[in-house]
Design an enzyme around this catalytic site. Structure first.
Site, short mmCIF file in Angstrom:
data_model
loop_
_atom_site.label_atom_id
_atom_site.label_comp_id
_atom_site.label_asym_id
_atom_site.label_seq_id
_atom_site.Cartn_x
_atom_site.Cartn_y
_atom_site.Cartn_z
N ARG A 169 0.88 -1.24 0.15
CA ARG A 169 -0.03 0.03 -0.05
C ARG A 169 0.95 1.31 0.05
NH1 ARG A 169 -2.08 -3.50 -1.24
NH2 ARG A 169 -4.11 -4.59 -0.62
N SER A 218 -11.21 0.54 2.70
CA SER A 218 -10.52 0.26 3.90
C SER A 218 -9.77 1.31 4.50
CB SER A 218 -9.41 -0.89 3.68
OG SER A 218 -10.12 -1.86 3.30
N GLU A 288 -4.79 3.99 5.53
CA GLU A 288 -4.74 3.84 4.25
C GLU A 288 -5.33 4.96 3.38
OE1 GLU A 288 -6.49 0.31 1.48
OE2 GLU A 288 -5.22 -0.34 3.13
#
Length: 295
Positions: A169, A218, A288
């Site tokens: 990520r 998320s 995130e």
């Protein structure tokens, strides 16, 4: 040339409300917002901006929280534009505005395999490249041959993955450059199998995620060897509410806007979840989602 400059400025809007362009449906005004029609328009527009102008790129507005005070600069919106797609011998060339779900289905119809996981990513390809988005044990940079970036002067550069530091990520690339197209390599395969895989991924997403709510995907990265959603659920934070924002009952790693939330409510809830998980379980959750703009 004067006519072209006028055409170029047709895509420019002054004081544009950003809440209508984010999946959380929150966010204040942008000083100005520009929607390029083509790559040529984009590069020329960037070259005309003041060299110190703050720039924010916006796709479908997922994976980002824009504060209530808005963004004091130029937002470049590529939702619904920069969507060219092409395939040649298993190599897909796609512009940054292509929706990830659209790319997954298009690749499957082209008798290629490997892109089905992209239906689990609620954004555009540009954003997926910037964060190495992934789902169902796959990540976008596994398939990258090369990428084209543009800088704030409108200069284009083509680079291979070796030029970037890619991790879970996260993608490290020069400040002031943005991904605008990519070449991806997929293997030949069974179209029916790939399309069924897409259907199964979509079904799983519908069952496990609050996709019918205002949310941004998320909120936290999964810590190594664990899941953020599990940690939040163990901390008994499902349903925790601040203002109009709540931790989803369906999936603890999602925060939903119950139609009355402000960006401040959501950011406050993110911090409270983060602090609670760290104090009760000793795990620091890393967001995130990107948080940008003025309070």
């Amino acid at each position: 040339m004067n006519n072209y400059y006028q055409y170029l400025l047709n895509g420019l809007r002054i004081r544009e409300l950003l809440s209508k362009r984010t999946s959380w449906k929150v966010g204040g005004y942008a000083q100005q917002l520009y929607r390029p029609i083509s790559m040529r328009d984009l590069t020329l527009f960037l070259s005309l901006l003041p060299k110190t102008e703050p720039i924010l790129w916006l796709g479908l507005g997922s994976n980002i929280l824009i504060r209530d005070g808005g963004f004091a600069g130029t937002v470049i919106s590529i939702a619904g534009t920069l969507q060219q797609l092409d395939v040649d011998d298993g190599v897909v060339t796609a512009e940054a505005g292509v929706y990830c779900g659209k790319l997954a289905k298009w690749v499957a119809k082209s008798s290629l395999t490997g892109a089905a996981f992209l239906v689990g990513i609620p954004g555009t390809l540009g954003g997926a490249l910037a964060m190495n988005a992934g789902a169902y044990q796959s990540e976008i940079w596994q398939f990258v041959l090369n990428v084209t970036t543009v800088d704030r002067h409108g200069t284009l550069r083509i680079n291979t993955p070796e030029k970037f530091r890619v991790s879970y990520r996260n993608v490290e690339f020069p400040d002031g450059e943005w991904f605008i197209s990519v070449r991806l390599k997929f293997d030949e395969g069974d179209t029916n199998f790939e399309q069924n895989l897409i259907k199964n991924f979509l079904k799983l997403r519908n069952i496990t995620q609050p996709i019918n709510k205002f949310c941004a995907g998320s909120v936290f990265r999964n810590p190594k060897g664990d899941f953020a959603g599990r940690l939040i659920e163990v901390a008994k934070l499902k349903g925790l509410t601040i203002g109009g924002a709540s931790v989803s009952h369906k999936h603890a790693n999602f925060i939903v806007n119950n139609r009355t939330a402000t960006a401040f409510d959501i950011e406050s809830l993110i911090l409270l979840v983060q602090q609670t998980v760290e104090s009760t379980q000793g795990v620091h959750l890393v967001p995130e989602v990107r948080v940008v703009g003025e309070y």
